[in-house]
Design a protein around this motif. Structure first.
Motif, short mmCIF file in Angstrom:
data_model
loop_
_atom_site.label_atom_id
_atom_site.label_comp_id
_atom_site.label_asym_id
_atom_site.label_seq_id
_atom_site.Cartn_x
_atom_site.Cartn_y
_atom_site.Cartn_z
N ASN A 291 0.83 -1.21 0.00
CA ASN A 291 0.00 0.00 0.00
C ASN A 291 0.86 1.25 0.00
OD1 ASN A 291 -3.12 0.13 0.26
ND2 ASN A 291 -2.58 -1.76 1.36
N ILE A 292 1.88 1.27 0.86
CA ILE A 292 2.75 2.45 0.94
C ILE A 292 3.48 2.65 -0.38
CG2 ILE A 292 4.78 3.44 2.07
CD1 ILE A 292 3.91 2.01 4.63
N GLY A 293 3.95 1.56 -0.96
CA GLY A 293 4.76 1.67 -2.18
C GLY A 293 3.97 1.70 -3.46
N PHE A 294 2.63 1.70 -3.37
CA PHE A 294 1.81 1.60 -4.59
C PHE A 294 2.11 2.73 -5.57
CE2 PHE A 294 -1.95 2.39 -7.15
CZ PHE A 294 -2.22 1.12 -7.64
N GLY A 295 2.20 3.95 -5.08
CA GLY A 295 2.44 5.09 -5.98
C GLY A 295 3.80 5.00 -6.65
N LEU A 296 4.79 4.51 -5.91
CA LEU A 296 6.12 4.37 -6.51
C LEU A 296 6.09 3.30 -7.60
CD1 LEU A 296 8.34 4.49 -3.28
CD2 LEU A 296 7.74 6.36 -4.82
N ALA A 297 5.38 2.20 -7.33
CA ALA A 297 5.29 1.14 -8.33
C ALA A 297 4.56 1.63 -9.58
CB ALA A 297 4.58 -0.07 -7.73
N ALA A 298 3.50 2.43 -9.37
CA ALA A 298 2.74 2.94 -10.51
C ALA A 298 3.60 3.87 -11.37
CB ALA A 298 1.50 3.69 -10.02
N ARG A 299 4.58 4.53 -10.74
CA ARG A 299 5.50 5.41 -11.48
C ARG A 299 6.75 4.67 -11.95
NH1 ARG A 299 2.47 8.07 -8.20
NH2 ARG A 299 1.80 10.22 -8.62
N ARG A 300 6.74 3.34 -11.74
CA ARG A 300 7.82 2.47 -12.19
C ARG A 300 9.17 2.85 -11.60
NH1 ARG A 300 6.19 1.35 -18.58
NH2 ARG A 300 4.07 0.61 -18.11
N VAL A 301 9.13 3.25 -10.32
CA VAL A 301 10.39 3.49 -9.61
C VAL A 301 11.08 2.15 -9.40
CG1 VAL A 301 11.41 4.33 -7.44
CG2 VAL A 301 9.46 5.54 -8.49
N ASP A 302 12.38 2.12 -9.62
CA ASP A 302 13.18 0.89 -9.46
C ASP A 302 12.92 0.29 -8.09
OD1 ASP A 302 15.05 -1.08 -9.28
OD2 ASP A 302 16.78 0.21 -9.70
N PRO A 303 12.52 -0.99 -7.99
CA PRO A 303 12.27 -1.62 -6.68
C PRO A 303 13.44 -1.50 -5.72
CG PRO A 303 11.47 -3.03 -8.44
CD PRO A 303 12.21 -1.91 -9.11
N ALA A 304 14.65 -1.48 -6.23
CA ALA A 304 15.82 -1.33 -5.35
C ALA A 304 15.86 0.05 -4.70
CB ALA A 304 17.10 -1.58 -6.15
N THR A 305 15.27 1.04 -5.38
CA THR A 305 15.18 2.39 -4.82
C THR A 305 13.93 2.53 -3.95
OG1 THR A 305 16.33 3.32 -6.74
CG2 THR A 305 15.01 4.84 -5.41
N ALA A 306 12.83 1.91 -4.40
CA ALA A 306 11.55 2.07 -3.70
C ALA A 306 11.56 1.39 -2.34
CB ALA A 306 10.42 1.52 -4.56
N ALA A 307 12.15 0.19 -2.24
CA ALA A 307 12.08 -0.60 -1.01
C ALA A 307 12.62 0.16 0.20
CB ALA A 307 12.79 -1.94 -1.19
N PRO A 308 13.85 0.75 0.12
CA PRO A 308 14.33 1.49 1.29
C PRO A 308 13.51 2.74 1.59
CG PRO A 308 15.87 1.68 -0.54
CD PRO A 308 14.88 0.64 -0.93
N ARG A 309 12.93 3.36 0.56
CA ARG A 309 12.09 4.53 0.81
C ARG A 309 10.84 4.13 1.57
NH1 ARG A 309 11.69 7.93 -4.75
NH2 ARG A 309 9.97 8.90 -3.59
N VAL A 310 10.24 3.01 1.19
CA VAL A 310 9.06 2.51 1.91
C VAL A 310 9.42 2.20 3.35
CG1 VAL A 310 7.45 0.58 2.09
CG2 VAL A 310 7.89 1.63 -0.15
N ARG A 311 10.54 1.52 3.55
CA ARG A 311 10.94 1.14 4.90
C ARG A 311 11.25 2.38 5.75
NH1 ARG A 311 14.72 -1.75 3.43
NH2 ARG A 311 16.43 -0.27 3.73
N ASP A 312 11.96 3.36 5.17
CA ASP A 312 12.32 4.57 5.93
C ASP A 312 11.08 5.38 6.28
OD1 ASP A 312 14.94 3.81 5.69
OD2 ASP A 312 15.44 5.25 4.10
N THR A 313 10.13 5.46 5.35
CA THR A 313 8.90 6.22 5.63
C THR A 313 8.08 5.52 6.71
OG1 THR A 313 8.87 6.97 3.33
CG2 THR A 313 6.85 7.25 4.60
N ALA A 314 8.01 4.20 6.65
CA ALA A 314 7.30 3.45 7.68
C ALA A 314 7.94 3.64 9.05
CB ALA A 314 7.27 1.96 7.32
#
Length: 358
Positions: free
Chosen positions: A95-118
């Motif tokens: 759910n947190i990373g849905f917007g990043l996935a929709a914008r096709r952000v690299d999963p290697a970049t998105a994962a730490p952003r999701v974790r840090d925001t959480a």
């Protein structure tokens, strides 16, 4: 990050005007609260900023960009709705990373952003849960994390606390305030709850029928309301208003001299008093009351609120609210005398309802 500006913005649904020539500047990094009753246009303004509605007039700027012609996905805006709007079939992480996935952000970049925001929102232990396994407060944090993880220029919050119980609302309110100060995202928060507005906002804008009646710090809004609507909408209990008269340089109520008349005051007036400035003879909290004219009053209602008691008093000119200590607890029907503190009177023109004087 970027500031936000609305210049001459208007909007209508058919013949119904919902926003009228709105001019508003929100500074970079500011937490600005739009306060108003239901139907005043608060949520419509957020939707205009987000691009979910189109203005009929005016321009909207985020930083140096005019975003009015842009679709929502190009405005760099995050939005938190009154309903949490989480995907029930996705984990908190997804759910947190849905917007990043929709914008096709690299999963290697998105994962730490999701974790840090959480982690920032103290929900890092919930990442593998489903929304149905969360409390209301936890769901609200997930919705906030989903908006923040994109690192938007502007964050819009549409009554995000209204579905929470009173205790959780207070705690979440403090969390949002702390978080916004730490992240520094320009934020517009919409609410009808004046306590929420005054406790959270760097500045507050009071809205009525699509018109911004006053903008100022919470203290300015409370202590120096620009008109009668702001005066009576902000404050709990609301400001009491009595008919008054300016005569020989003085303001009188029921023939009692209350205070010096402000410059420009003449003839009939409306006099406003906050409950904490209506002093009752015999109340310990009012022991400093001067020996000036006392207005006779009858107790209509006694409301206990733990650390204070609110009295609703009837006078020949109208109703007064007074705040007294818990030990002072008169019976309904009791006759009292009230002193209106001349240092804290508010005077309004009865025709325009605008403030008179400083």
């Amino acid at each position: 990050m970027a500031g936000l500006a609305l210049r001459g913005v208007s909007h209508a649904y058919g013949d119904q005007q919902t926003v009228r020539g709105l001019d508003l500047e929100v500074a970079d990094g500011e937490l600005f609260v739009l306060l108003g009753p239901s139907g005043s246009g608060k949520s419509t303004i957020l939707r205009l900023i987000a691009g979910l509605e189109q203005a009929s007039e005016g321009t909207i700027w985020i930083g140096e960009r005019e975003v009015g012609p842009l679709p929502p996905d190009r405005r760099d805006v995050g939005m938190v709705f009154q309903s949490y709007a989480l995907f029930p079939h996705l984990t908190v992480r997804d759910n947190i990373g849905f917007g990043l996935a929709a914008r096709r952000v690299d999963p290697a970049t998105a994962a730490p952003r999701v974790r840090d925001t959480a982690t920032l929102l103290r929900i890092e232990d919930l990442l593998d849960r489903m929304p149905r396994q969360l409390s209301g407060g936890e769901r609200q944090r997930v919705a906030l994390a989903r908006a923040l993880v994109r690192e938007p220029s502007v964050l819009l919050m549409d009554e995000p606390l209204s579905n929470l119980d009173a205790q959780l609302r207070v705690r979440t309110r403090a969390d949002i305030h702390r978080l916004q100060a730490r992240v520094g995202t320009t934020t517009v928060h919409v609410t009808h709850d004046q306590v929420e507005a005054l406790s959270m906002g760097h500045r507050v804008g009071v809205l009525r029928e699509g018109i911004l009646e006053q903008v100022g710090t919470p203290q300015d809004i409370y202590e120096r309301p620009r008109n009668l609507f702001v005066a009576t909408f902000v404050g709990s209990p609301p400001m009491s208003v009595l008919p008054a008269e300016a005569r020989d340089g003085r303001v009188t109520v029921q023939g009692h001299d209350v205070a010096a008349a402000p410059d420009g005051a003449a003839g009939a007036l409306l006099l406003g008093m906050r409950p904490e400035h209506v002093h009752i003879r015999g109340s310990r909290w009012s022991a400093h009351a001067a020996d000036g004219p006392m207005i006779p009053a009858t107790v209509d209602l006694v409301e206990s609120a733990g650390d204070q008691v609110i009295l609703t008093l009837s006078t020949p000119s109208g109703s007064l609210s007074a705040r007294v200590e818990p030990a002072f607890h008169p019976d309904p029907g009791s006759r009292l005398e009230a002193w209106l503190d001349p240092a804290h009177v508010h005077v309004f023109d009865p025709g325009t309802e605008r403030r008179v004087g400083p």
